[in-house]
Design a protein around this motif. Sequence first.
Motif, PDB file in Angstrom:
ATOM      1  N   HIS A  15       3.679  11.813  13.550  1.00 54.20           N
ATOM      2  CA  HIS A  15       3.320  10.819  14.574  1.00 54.20           C
ATOM      3  C   HIS A  15       4.595  10.306  15.243  1.00 54.20           C
ATOM      4  N   PRO A  16       5.274  11.155  16.035  1.00 56.81           N
ATOM      5  CA  PRO A  16       6.567  10.768  16.612  1.00 56.81           C
ATOM      6  C   PRO A  16       6.485   9.612  17.603  1.00 56.81           C
ATOM      7  N   ASN A  17       5.352   9.420  18.261  1.00 53.97           N
ATOM      8  CA  ASN A  17       5.209   8.365  19.266  1.00 53.97           C
ATOM      9  C   ASN A  17       4.302   7.237  18.787  1.00 53.97           C
ATOM     10  N   LEU A  18       4.269   7.029  17.504  1.00 52.13           N
ATOM     11  CA  LEU A  18       3.381   6.034  16.924  1.00 52.13           C
ATOM     12  C   LEU A  18       3.756   4.623  17.384  1.00 52.13           C
ATOM     13  N   ILE A  19       2.766   3.871  17.880  1.00 49.24           N
ATOM     14  CA  ILE A  19       2.969   2.484  18.290  1.00 49.24           C
ATOM     15  C   ILE A  19       2.954   1.603  17.054  1.00 49.24           C
ATOM     16  N   LYS A  20       3.998   0.802  16.883  1.00 50.78           N
ATOM     17  CA  LYS A  20       4.104  -0.098  15.739  1.00 50.78           C
ATOM     18  C   LYS A  20       3.871  -1.530  16.204  1.00 50.78           C
ATOM     19  N   THR A  55       0.112   1.497  13.832  1.00 52.10           N
ATOM     20  CA  THR A  55       0.335   0.838  12.540  1.00 52.10           C
ATOM     21  C   THR A  55       0.537  -0.650  12.817  1.00 52.10           C
ATOM     22  N   HIS A  56       0.280  -1.461  11.802  1.00 52.71           N
ATOM     23  CA  HIS A  56       0.431  -2.906  11.973  1.00 52.71           C
ATOM     24  C   HIS A  56       0.973  -3.504  10.684  1.00 52.71           C
ATOM     25  N   ASP A  57       1.885  -4.471  10.826  1.00 48.59           N
ATOM     26  CA  ASP A  57       2.510  -5.102   9.667  1.00 48.59           C
ATOM     27  C   ASP A  57       1.511  -5.835   8.788  1.00 48.59           C
ATOM     28  N   ALA A  58       0.353  -6.182   9.342  1.00 46.09           N
ATOM     29  CA  ALA A  58      -0.652  -6.865   8.535  1.00 46.09           C
ATOM     30  C   ALA A  58      -1.298  -5.927   7.524  1.00 46.09           C
ATOM     31  N   PRO A  93       0.437  -2.669   6.235  1.00 45.22           N
ATOM     32  CA  PRO A  93       1.535  -1.714   6.387  1.00 45.22           C
ATOM     33  C   PRO A  93       1.264  -0.374   5.718  1.00 45.22           C
ATOM     34  N   ASP A  94       1.893   0.667   6.294  1.00 50.39           N
ATOM     35  CA  ASP A  94       1.909   2.018   5.723  1.00 50.39           C
ATOM     36  C   ASP A  94       0.589   2.761   5.813  1.00 50.39           C
ATOM     37  N   HIS A  95      -0.433   2.172   6.409  1.00 47.82           N
ATOM     38  CA  HIS A  95      -1.686   2.880   6.657  1.00 47.82           C
ATOM     39  C   HIS A  95      -1.914   2.993   8.158  1.00 47.82           C
ATOM     40  N   LEU A  96      -2.364   4.161   8.605  1.00 49.33           N
ATOM     41  CA  LEU A  96      -2.704   4.325  10.008  1.00 49.33           C
ATOM     42  C   LEU A  96      -3.984   3.560  10.330  1.00 49.33           C
ATOM     43  N   LEU A  97      -3.993   2.905  11.476  1.00 51.09           N
ATOM     44  CA  LEU A  97      -5.189   2.232  11.969  1.00 51.09           C
ATOM     45  C   LEU A  97      -5.702   3.030  13.164  1.00 51.09           C
ATOM     46  N   THR A 115       0.844  -1.187   0.000  1.00 51.50           N
ATOM     47  CA  THR A 115       0.000   0.000   0.000  1.00 51.50           C
ATOM     48  C   THR A 115       0.880   1.237   0.000  1.00 51.50           C
ATOM     49  N   ASN A 116       0.354   2.311  -0.518  1.00 54.07           N
ATOM     50  CA  ASN A 116       1.077   3.573  -0.502  1.00 54.07           C
ATOM     51  C   ASN A 116       0.947   4.211   0.869  1.00 54.07           C
ATOM     52  N   LYS A 117       2.042   4.680   1.405  1.00 55.02           N
ATOM     53  CA  LYS A 117       2.040   5.253   2.748  1.00 55.02           C
ATOM     54  C   LYS A 117       1.158   6.497   2.782  1.00 55.02           C
ATOM     55  N   ASN A 118       0.271   6.571   3.761  1.00 55.15           N
ATOM     56  CA  ASN A 118      -0.688   7.667   3.802  1.00 55.15           C
ATOM     57  C   ASN A 118      -0.480   8.600   4.997  1.00 55.15           C
ATOM     58  N   PHE A 119       0.740   8.561   5.578  1.00 53.52           N
ATOM     59  CA  PHE A 119       1.019   9.483   6.672  1.00 53.52           C
ATOM     60  C   PHE A 119       2.507   9.799   6.696  1.00 53.52           C
TER      61      PHE A 119
END
Length: 519
Positions: free
Chosen positions: A150-155, A315-318, A320-324, A141-145
């Motif tokens: 989002h410096p503290n984004l949980i991955k 974000t989740h590897d399932a 990728p590249d899209h915010l959930l 997917t194309n990254k949408n953020f």
Amino acid sequence: MTEQKMDHPSHPHQLLRCFGRMISPCNACGDEHSGTFYQCTTCSWFKIHLDCALLPTKLLIQKYTNESFSHPHLLNLACSFPHIERKSKFYPRCRVCEVAFNSYKWHYRCDRCWYYIHVKCATSRSEAFMSVLMHAGLGKTNKNFKDEDHPNLIKCPFPDESCNLLKNLFINRGELNLKTQIDGAIFNHQDPLVLFDTKASLLNVSVSLHDPMRKVELLCDGCVRPIMDLPFYKCYQDHCGFVLHEWCTKLPSEIQNHHDHPEHPLVLLPKVPTKSFGMFLCKLCWLYSNGFAYGCVKCGYYIDINCAFIPDVITHDAHPDHLLRRFKGSIDISERYCKACNFEVEEDHLGFHCPTCDFYMHTECALLLPSTMRHKYDKHPLILRYDPAENHDGEYFCEICEDELNPRYWFYHCSTCDSSMHTSCAPLILQCEQSTYSEDLDDPRPFFKFINVKFGGTHYVRDHPHPVTYVQGLEADGRCIVCNKPLQFNAIFKCSECHFVCHFRCVRVSSPVPAICAT
């Protein structure tokens, strides 16, 4: 030059080219096409478009997709997908667009893996492959953020069992400023807690770090996650198993304006006061827990400390590249089926979703299933998979419960040993004979149903003279002496000195030590 007649392996009769251009559905791919068709003179209903008639029998899809999605093996053209075969493969869906297959339509398949794909998706002949942006497919997917937004984004998923939200939020990332001893009373524990921060400090005590490979279990009394690294705190009494992660000692005493209960502040409770043995049902993940809680006693609202800090976005590897984004199940969406387990995100549950895609997840599936898991049944790390494994063309069976496994839903897999496990069975360390996935039909969760419960310890109950142990029930434990219902798969109290055994909900709490036992 286009041939006037054609013998095609998809049909037993010879095909004749139709004169003139026409618009008609194609029996090969099921789509409507404009152009040249071949038709069977015997079966007038059978027509295939020229493009489908000329499809290669073998295909390597990277050459057609610029690696928007890919598969390492050659795919073979198949002209049917019988129902009995689809059933045996748990009704697979296209690995690009996630649409189901028709028994009589063509598709490409891998003979070495459970990989199936529509012909139009495999060849990118149309814009169909772009549906990865609209569905929860496995394509890129194309990254949408932007990361800086989002410096503290949980991955997610977290790398292993020891990691969780609390570690991300409260661990001291700089120089650790730890006290060698803290007052246990602030955590409702009568004795002081001593710091263990070096391997040498573990030598003279009967405690070892959590190690599934050696069947050693050490669970934090706060978050009920494994303690796999130093530092941590433990009760100074050697016989006492009360332990805490370093970051669990830094929890705030209360939370203001919590997103799910903004009416009143939520107070940190080492034990929920109104519940027997501190066992409560979390109002967000709906899992039982006997760890620390944040609660409003006035409203009877309690949540476990992990759920107290569920972020707005991850974000989740399932996917990728899209915010959930976090959402409540009551939002007006017709289908909210979790991509991890295929169970609906119910109205009173929290979940994560991608606003631009048809992708939903339970918060528990996103946060409780780490990317790697260690288990004594396999010497290699088990990897969390979101799709069938490559180079595996046989059936899937769980190494723990020995039941058949559906690889369409998340599971743990070792590609070296070619072994698989249900996500709910993999965490079992000390009770590997227990199946909690396929047999427990009342609670078919995709993870260990008591993942937030710390078993063990000595307890006392009314009307029974001996101490009892808190465990998960086995089939051999039979039925509860109070309600006469089966004990298997449930949290129970069990006496090692006699035949007393019952559900924890059926027992009555006693004073700490009954007079008859005070010897």
